[in-house]
Design an enzyme around this catalytic site. Structure first.
Site, mmCIF file in Angstrom:
data_model
loop_
_atom_site.group_PDB
_atom_site.id
_atom_site.type_symbol
_atom_site.label_atom_id
_atom_site.label_comp_id
_atom_site.label_asym_id
_atom_site.label_seq_id
_atom_site.Cartn_x
_atom_site.Cartn_y
_atom_site.Cartn_z
ATOM 1 N N GLU A 1 9.131 -8.023 6.663
ATOM 2 C CA GLU A 1 9.517 -8.220 5.362
ATOM 3 C C GLU A 1 10.852 -9.136 5.279
ATOM 4 O O GLU A 1 11.671 -8.802 4.569
ATOM 5 C CB GLU A 1 9.683 -6.843 4.560
ATOM 6 C CG GLU A 1 8.318 -5.897 4.869
ATOM 7 C CD GLU A 1 8.497 -4.620 3.923
ATOM 8 O OE1 GLU A 1 9.589 -4.310 3.437
ATOM 9 O OE2 GLU A 1 7.366 -4.162 3.638
ATOM 10 N N GLU B 1 1.823 -2.919 7.462
ATOM 11 C CA GLU B 1 2.313 -1.715 7.221
ATOM 12 C C GLU B 1 1.604 -1.139 6.032
ATOM 13 O O GLU B 1 1.266 -1.954 5.160
ATOM 14 C CB GLU B 1 3.907 -1.956 6.692
ATOM 15 C CG GLU B 1 4.893 -0.960 7.237
ATOM 16 C CD GLU B 1 6.277 -1.292 6.972
ATOM 17 O OE1 GLU B 1 6.854 -2.146 7.688
ATOM 18 O OE2 GLU B 1 6.556 -0.870 5.695
HETATM 19 C C1 GAL Z 1 8.623 -0.970 3.792
HETATM 20 C C2 GAL Z 1 9.555 -1.429 4.808
HETATM 21 C C3 GAL Z 1 9.778 -0.014 5.742
HETATM 22 C C4 GAL Z 1 9.955 1.129 5.096
HETATM 23 C C5 GAL Z 1 8.961 1.270 4.062
HETATM 24 C C6 GAL Z 1 8.863 2.307 3.168
HETATM 25 O O1 GAL Z 1 8.735 -2.015 2.686
HETATM 26 O O2 GAL Z 1 9.212 -2.244 5.840
HETATM 27 O O3 GAL Z 1 11.025 -0.452 6.701
HETATM 28 O O4 GAL Z 1 11.278 0.844 4.171
HETATM 29 O O5 GAL Z 1 8.891 0.154 3.032
HETATM 30 O O6 GAL Z 1 7.865 2.688 2.262
#
Ligand code: GAL
Length: 833
Positions: free
Chosen positions: A428, A504
């Protein structure tokens, strides 16, 4: 890269492919080890605070605390809102000094002495006898310093390490201290340096594999040297299966690279089901005398990423059933422990996980060794920030000066692991939104390709379509998308040559054993606990796991997913905190929430209901699960939603023997309240959960799962009676007497009949005798600010955890658990050499 490096001259190579000897290698906690490495973890002195002159040899440290490494000072607490909930409410800031007195014998005065840290959190500065040896800001990277010029051979020496981590250096709990392993190396002037082997495989078939070795050899003599490099491949039974010897000549003060190609017959292939490993043993000798010996672990396997067939391991498509994980080990903090890491990954594997993303930094070497051993493929991630920072003391401060070295070193260290399949250059990254963001992506991908031509690069993009319009997606080999499941197909249609996956996914949250009625999306319960009905509670980008399952099924070209996260972690207590972004303390708004609720497994490793939802999708051995618990005193006659997760075809629900009917998976849908940025507020119809509305009546809740009409799995829950007794269940009854091994003991509060009391929160006190010590307790409650390093803990919804460590003396350990109102329990575990 060493600018003095030159290609060594190989005079002659002889290879033997026959089995010529048996050799038994000791198991070690490193995947590359040299004969000349020595554990340097014990007998350090520690002081938290900024003292002047602590780097000097003669500084008086007699009052300092004795510690063994790996050590994380922050996990000792205390928890405080002042420390910021975002990083776990623990004191991860301040200055910490470590000193160690040591001797190197006079006989070694012609040797090269170096000290290797697998990582120190963070901003490490190292002195030896008052001389500055070097510094390394990034806490997650391994580093080594040559300290030969500062050593007093045959006399006392002092190494001093100063760490100065700051608050908000990360968006999660980073830990603080020399939290990974340290070694001291006494090398001959001609030796294989740190990360000195590069092992790749080619022409892999059932009958044959060619293994390429590039071995670095460093000559610190002032004269040219002739030597022999013998490289042997050793199989898992300790048999040498092939050997090659090369004569080499190295000029004075140079590092050379020796290429050797070794054949193995009938190689045992590394894959997820059979993670077969080999070791290479590289020996350097001068005139027949062995002066260096260096072991590296590796596997024989092929990886391929294709637009048609996704990720292929040894020619077969493997859909990635992955998790992202932060590096902490729950109540043990960030201090690396082999067994604690292994247990985490075993629990992940039992959920059906076959892939891991080391979010958002280079992992411990132990983690990769474990993934090699368990058959879990890994994306090793380098950074959470480039030039643009996300937190006030983030890596962006060091990016310009250090990113190239950090990235190259990460790859050099990890490139021999068969488990590693991709290098992630960032998570990100805020440069996604910059027109010229692609420039850094390009540079980082080129560095990765230079260091390793066998693995693709990737990144986790959370903006859409910014990384495409700004071309960052073009400068990684494989495109990871964070939280855009409904757009995979669109991305692939627009970019037919692109390979995409969910780097993710989901970010659903829940608390183990907690159920709130009615089931809601984004409820903010005043208890700071999240319901385990998993009705899309989380940050605004979160969505139920079911949404991702469905998209992964539809978009067959996606490589798979990496769910956020496998284990709960310290810090980032979403959905509590984080509502007002105006100050750095904004995560504290819902204190005492201090750790994450994201995972299907809590901070202690106890499965939440969601663990079984993933298991129902990711495993094939018949299973069935039912929720909630069945202790709803006062709600007699009220309707309770009952969910069941299975990998079988259909499930029948019984309450006190009465059938509530069969539901068919994929046909009978379960509405889940959805509040997901893609969906209008409403109901998402899940084909992955079965559900019934049942009038509550104390007794027995039973689910029976059928496959092809045949009963394949069952689960029964009874309404528990009054809390009556404690039950201790160790994960292993025999552990190693090495002063490091751990037994994780589940502590259950049970009724008279052995049923878990699902609401019990009794305080349990522990005592221990024999060859072990209590190192931590925990219970998975994300709002508890009680110390982990204690001998007592309240149960949270019936469970807590006790972690016991062996000493170096073999024998018995007796553990006793008592509580005011409960029957005591005592167990024994043995430790063996
Ligand atoms: C993402 C991020 C993670 C964590 C996650 C929580 O955007 O990459 O590190 O913060 O959100 O939902």
């Amino acid at each position: 890269m060493d600018n003095r490096a030159c290609k060594s001259l190989i005079l002659r190579s002889i290879s033997f492919s026959l089995l010529i000897a048996f050799l038994f290698l000791s198991t070690s906690c490193k995947t590359t080890t040299s004969l000349n490495d020595e554990d340097f973890n014990n007998d350090w002195l520690f002081l938290k605070g900024n003292v002047s002159d602590a780097k000097q040899f003669g500084f008086n440290d007699s009052e300092w605390r004795k510690v063994d490494l790996p050590h994380d000072w922050a996990i000792e607490g205390p928890f405080s809102i002042e420390n910021n909930a975002r990083t776990g409410g623990l004191p991860v800031h301040g200055t910490g000094w470590y000193r160690k007195h040591f001797q190197i014998s006079k006989e070694n005065s012609d040797k090269i002495i170096s000290v290797e840290f697998d990582g120190a959190m963070n901003n490490a500065h190292v002195w030896v006898n008052g001389h500055f040896a070097g510094n390394r800001p990034y806490g997650y990277i391994g580093f080594e310093f040559d300290i030969t010029p500062f050593i007093k051979f045959g006399e006392q020496n002092v190494i001093a390490v100063r760490l100065s981590p700051k608050d908000l250096s990360a968006r999660w709990y980073p830990g603080a201290g020399i939290y990974r392993n340290v070694r001291i190396k006494t090398n001959y002037k001609l030796h294989i340096p740190q990360w000195g082997t590069k092992i790749t495989t080619q022409n892999v078939s059932k009958s044959h594999a060619k293994i390429n070795f590039t071995t670095s050899v460093c000559n610190k003599f002032k004269t040219q040297q002739s030597a022999e490099l013998e490289t042997s491949i050793v199989n898992s039974d300790g048999e040498i299966v092939s050997t090659i010897t090369s004569e080499i000549i190295l000029q004075a003060n140079t590092t050379g690279y020796v290429d050797q190609l070794i054949d193995i017959e009938n190689p045992k292939i590394w894959d997820i089901k059979h993670p077969n490993l080999y070791k290479s043993l590289s020996k350097i000798s001068i005139q027949g005398k062995i002066i260096d010996s260096y072991e590296s672990e590796f596997g024989v396997r092929t990886i391929k990423f294709t637009t048609e067939n996704g990720f292929q391991l040894n020619g077969k498509t493997v859909k990635l059933q992955g998790v992202c994980m932060h590096h902490d080990l729950g109540p043990l903090g960030a201090a690396v422990n082999y067994r604690a890491t292994e247990r985490q990954m075993q629990i992940m594997k039992s959920m059906g996980v076959n892939a891991l993303r080391t979010s958002h930094n280079p992992p411990s070497p132990e983690l990769l060794q474990i993934c090699d051993k368990l058959g879990i493929v890994v994306i090793v991630e380098a950074f959470d920030e480039w030039k643009l920072g996300k937190v006030i003391n983030g890596y962006n401060k060091y990016f310009d000066e250090w990113h190239e070295k950090d990235l190259r070193d990460m790859i050099k260290r990890d490139r021999n692991h068969p488990s590693v399949i991709m290098w992630s250059i960032g998570n990100e990254i805020l440069e996604q939104s910059r027109k010229d963001g692609w420039k850094i992506a390009k540079e980082l991908t080129e560095i990765c390709h230079e260091e390793d031509s066998t693995r693709p690069t990737t990144a986790g993009f959370n903006y859409y379509p910014a990384p495409f319009t700004n071309q960052l997606a073009k400068y990684v080999d494989i495109v990871g998308m964070n939280y855009w499941p409904l757009n995979y197909q669109e991305i692939l249609d627009a970019n037919p040559n692109m390979i995409v996956y969910g780097s993710e996914t989901s970010s659903q949250t829940s608390s183990r054993g907690v159920y709130h009625f009615p089931i809601e999306a984004n409820e903010q319960h005043q208890t700071n606990q999240v319901s385990s009905y998993d009705g899309t509670v989380g940050p605004p980008w979160a969505y139920a796991p079911d949404v991702e399952f469905e998209q992964q099924e539809k978009v067959t070209r996606s490589l798979g997913e990496f769910m956020w996260t496998g284990f709960d972690y310290l810090g980032e207590p979403t959905p509590y905190g984080g509502k007002d972004n105006s100050t750095n303390g904004y995560w504290n708004t819902d204190w005492p929430s201090r750790s994450s609720y994201f995972a299907p497994v809590d901070l202690c490793g106890f499965p939440k209901d969601r663990y079984y939802l993933y298991q129902s999708q990711w495993t094939t051995k018949p299973m069935v699960h039912v929720l909630p618990h069945w202790n709803w005193e006062g709600k007699e006659g009220d309707t309770i939603p009952v969910y069941s997760y299975t990998n079988c075809d259909e499930v029948e629900l019984f309450v006190n023997g009465k059938s509530f009917g069969k539901k068919i998976k994929g046909v009978d849908l379960t509405p889940i309240p959805a509040e997901f940025h893609f969906f209008p507020k409403g109901m998402y119809q899940s084909k992955y959960r079965l559900s019934w509305d049942v009038p509550y009546q104390a007794g027995t809740l039973k689910v029976v799962a059928y496959k092809n009409g045949k009963i394949e799995a069952e689960k029964t829950i009874h309404t528990a009676g009054k809390a009556y007794q404690i039950k201790l269940i160790p994960d292993r009854k025999t552990i190693s007497a090495d002063g490091k091994d751990l037994s994780f003991i589940t502590v259950r509060v049970e009724d008279k009949d052995g049923n878990l009391c699902p609401k019990a929160n009794d305080l349990v006190k522990f005592s221990i005798e024999g060859k072990g010590e209590i190192v931590a307790v925990g219970n998975g409650d994300a709002t508890s600010t009680k110390a982990y390093q204690a001998k007592k803990r309240n149960a949270f919804n019936g469970l807590c955890l006790l972690i016991v460590k062996s000493t170096t003396i073999a024998g018995e350990i007796t553990i006793n658990a008592e509580s005011d109102q409960l029957i005591t329990n005592e167990i024994s575990i043995s430790t063996k050499k």
